[in-house]
Write an enzyme that holds these catalytic residues in place. Structure first.
Site, PDB file in Angstrom:
ATOM      1  N   CYS A   1     -19.252   6.169  33.851  1.00 30.83           N
ATOM      2  CA  CYS A   1     -20.606   6.374  33.336  1.00 30.83           C
ATOM      3  C   CYS A   1     -20.610   7.049  31.973  1.00 30.83           C
ATOM      4  O   CYS A   1     -21.595   6.946  31.236  1.00 30.83           O
ATOM      5  CB  CYS A   1     -21.442   7.169  34.335  1.00 30.83           C
ATOM      6  SG  CYS A   1     -20.796   8.808  34.694  1.00 30.83           S
TER       7      CYS A   1
ATOM      8  N   GLY B   1     -24.265   6.477  41.227  1.00 34.39           N
ATOM      9  CA  GLY B   1     -24.226   5.025  41.134  1.00 34.39           C
ATOM     10  C   GLY B   1     -25.226   4.525  40.116  1.00 34.39           C
ATOM     11  O   GLY B   1     -25.554   5.208  39.141  1.00 34.39           O
TER      12      GLY B   1
ATOM     13  N   GLU C   1     -26.817  11.043  40.190  1.00 35.81           N
ATOM     14  CA  GLU C   1     -26.008  10.892  38.979  1.00 35.81           C
ATOM     15  C   GLU C   1     -25.949   9.400  38.697  1.00 35.81           C
ATOM     16  O   GLU C   1     -25.281   8.648  39.399  1.00 35.81           O
ATOM     17  CB  GLU C   1     -24.598  11.447  39.182  1.00 35.81           C
ATOM     18  CG  GLU C   1     -24.551  12.951  39.382  1.00 35.81           C
ATOM     19  CD  GLU C   1     -23.121  13.435  39.556  1.00 35.81           C
ATOM     20  OE1 GLU C   1     -22.405  13.517  38.531  1.00 35.81           O
ATOM     21  OE2 GLU C   1     -22.715  13.703  40.697  1.00 35.81           O
ATOM     22  N   LEU C   2     -26.641   8.975  37.644  1.00 35.73           N
ATOM     23  CA  LEU C   2     -26.844   7.547  37.416  1.00 35.73           C
ATOM     24  C   LEU C   2     -26.073   7.089  36.174  1.00 35.73           C
ATOM     25  O   LEU C   2     -25.184   7.779  35.687  1.00 35.73           O
ATOM     26  CB  LEU C   2     -28.339   7.265  37.295  1.00 35.73           C
ATOM     27  CG  LEU C   2     -29.177   7.828  38.467  1.00 35.73           C
ATOM     28  CD1 LEU C   2     -30.643   7.532  38.275  1.00 35.73           C
ATOM     29  CD2 LEU C   2     -28.675   7.289  39.802  1.00 35.73           C
TER      30      LEU C   2
END
Length: 459
Positions: free
Chosen positions: A405, A351, A371-372
């Site tokens: 992303c 996120g 996991e950005l």
């Protein structure tokens, strides 16, 4: 609601009302009369033979005005169990849907465009949470809508901290059961889940489209990838092993060996994003089960349906009770309960960077994977294959409306090919079709919420 090459669309309505005493089907449809008449006759015959009273209306055939249609529905309202609205034009479908819902808000409606009835089963359904092998409800519900036009596609329940705690307790028992399974048994469980997901792949594809609003051809790519995720995890489950390490680097270790053994961590808290709800969920769930752990899954609040549907697949596959738990609700409530619980051994989160940093700060000594957000650039050198670069750049920029992303955010092009690339890129972009995500021809649909759309417009 039927056309010549869409016969299966009428089947939903038939099955939906199998337990209902009477039916009224409203069918505003603009396709060829021959196929319409044939479809209506077949549907009417099927329903009447099953003992139902059937009333069929076709807006175009009867040339009804809006007022006449609303009045006719009002006369028949005691018998109406649902309206399946199909129009050849999406804008007209949206207008009609708004009109019908304003006048008759209590009548279930599947509407919005030529293919929206494909998500009608999900639209009609309420999904309980799945905790310890049981289906759990609460007093508070949340409606999930199709981002494209706001059509309701499902209802879920909102958990409080106590429900989240209950899921953690269930996962502790599930972790003990998973730990006892051999590598082979864990792999076979994942293989059964794979087979069931493959069987129901079309249903999952439609569900992902309905909750995310991504074009159905992109949702199909996600569900296909989900199969590969499960297959990879099953393969890893069969190969889990430790190491034998010589320890004679010091004299006292002469003639001695050390052995390492991989052990399950226990309860894994998985918090997943809205944009790829099924596959990114399985990125966390499948490896956790392969390693003999149990999972408490908190899906994104706007896209919880595929996770709850996945729970049924786990149940059918014979997963141990508590091995997979799904808790829906507000992130600060459910997410914080997972992050702060001493019984959760690991948090895995995908996120925003802001939330990820907050999780890392609150998690204490438990393991955390994050996991950005991404910041992706594309660099094109003079010797690149320009046509391939254009095709990949368009896909990388606009897939799922850029809500990924790894979406391309900027492109650096060598000056010697800049003009040619720009012309080709603009031309390819202009060919993209914006529309209803359930139509196969749609390339770009809506953003996930109106708030996000307003944010992008403000840039």
């Amino acid at each position: 609601s039927i056309r010549r090459d869409r016969d299966y669309e009428c089947l939903w309505f038939y099955f939906m009302i199998m337990k209902r005493p009477k039916v009224v089907l409203i069918n505003p449809c603009g396709w060829q009369k021959e196929s319409i008449n044939l479809g209506l006759c077949l549907l009417a015959g099927s329903l009447k033979s099953a003992g139902y009273e059937t009333v069929l209306l076709d807006l175009n055939r009867y040339a009804m005005t809006d007022d006449q249609l609303l009045a006719r529905i009002g006369e028949l309202k005691p018998n109406v169990v649902g309206i399946s609205l199909k129009t050849a034009d999406v804008n007209e479908g949206t207008r009609m849907a708004a009109l019908l819902k304003q006048k008759y808000p209590d009548i279930p409606l599947a509407a919005g465009g030529p293919h929206l009835s494909l998500c009608a089963r999900e639209f009609m359904e309420t999904y309980p949470m799945y905790i310890g092998g049981e289906w759990v409800t609460t007093a508070e519900k949340q409606t999930v809508t199709l981002p494209y036009d706001g059509t309701p596609v499902g209802e879920v329940y909102k958990a409080d901290a106590a429900i989240a705690g209950r899921a953690i307790e269930a996962a502790k028992a599930g972790a003990r059961a998973m730990r006892k399974l051999t590598n082979c048994e864990r792999a076979e469980l994942l293989e059964r889940i794979t087979a069931l997901l493959r069987r129901d792949l079309d249903e999952f594809t439609r569900l992902v489209t309905c909750e995310t609003g991504k074009p159905i051809k992109e949702a199909r790519g996600e569900t296909d990838r989900s199969l590969q995720t499960l297959i990879a995890a099953a393969g890893v489950a069969r190969q889990l092993r430790g190491e034998v390490v010589p320890i004679d680097a010091a004299p006292t270790g002469t003639g001695r060996m050390a052995m390492t053994v991989r052990e399950p961590l226990g309860v894994i808290g998985a918090i997943t994003p809205f944009n790829v709800p099924l596959n990114l969920g399985l990125h966390k769930i499948a490896p956790a089960l392969a390693g003999g752990n149990a999972v408490v899954h908190k899906p994104a609040g706007v896209t919880p349906l595929s996770a709850l549907r996945l729970a049924r697949t786990f149940e059918e596959a014979g997963a141990p009770r508590g091995a997979y738990n799904v808790v829906t609700g507000d992130g600060p409530v459910v997410g914080n309960a997972l992050v702060r619980s001493p019984d959760v051994a690991m948090i895995t989160f995908t996120g925003s960077a802001e939330v990820g940093y907050a999780i890392r700060a609150s998690a204490g000594v438990k393991r955390v994977t994050l996991e950005l957000g991404g910041n992706a650039a594309l660099v094109l050198e003079p010797d690149c294959d320009l046509d391939t670069a254009v095709a990949r750049a368009v896909m990388g920029s606009f897939a799922h409306s850029g809500q990924i992303c790894i979406s391309i955010q900027r492109i650096y092009v060598h000056e010697s090919i800049a003009q040619c690339f720009t012309e080709k890129f603009v031309a390819a972009t202009e060919r993209l079709r914006i529309g209803n995500p359930l139509e196969e021809s749609t390339d770009i649909s809506s953003l996930i919420t109106e708030k996000e759309a307003m944010r992008v417009e403000s840039w």
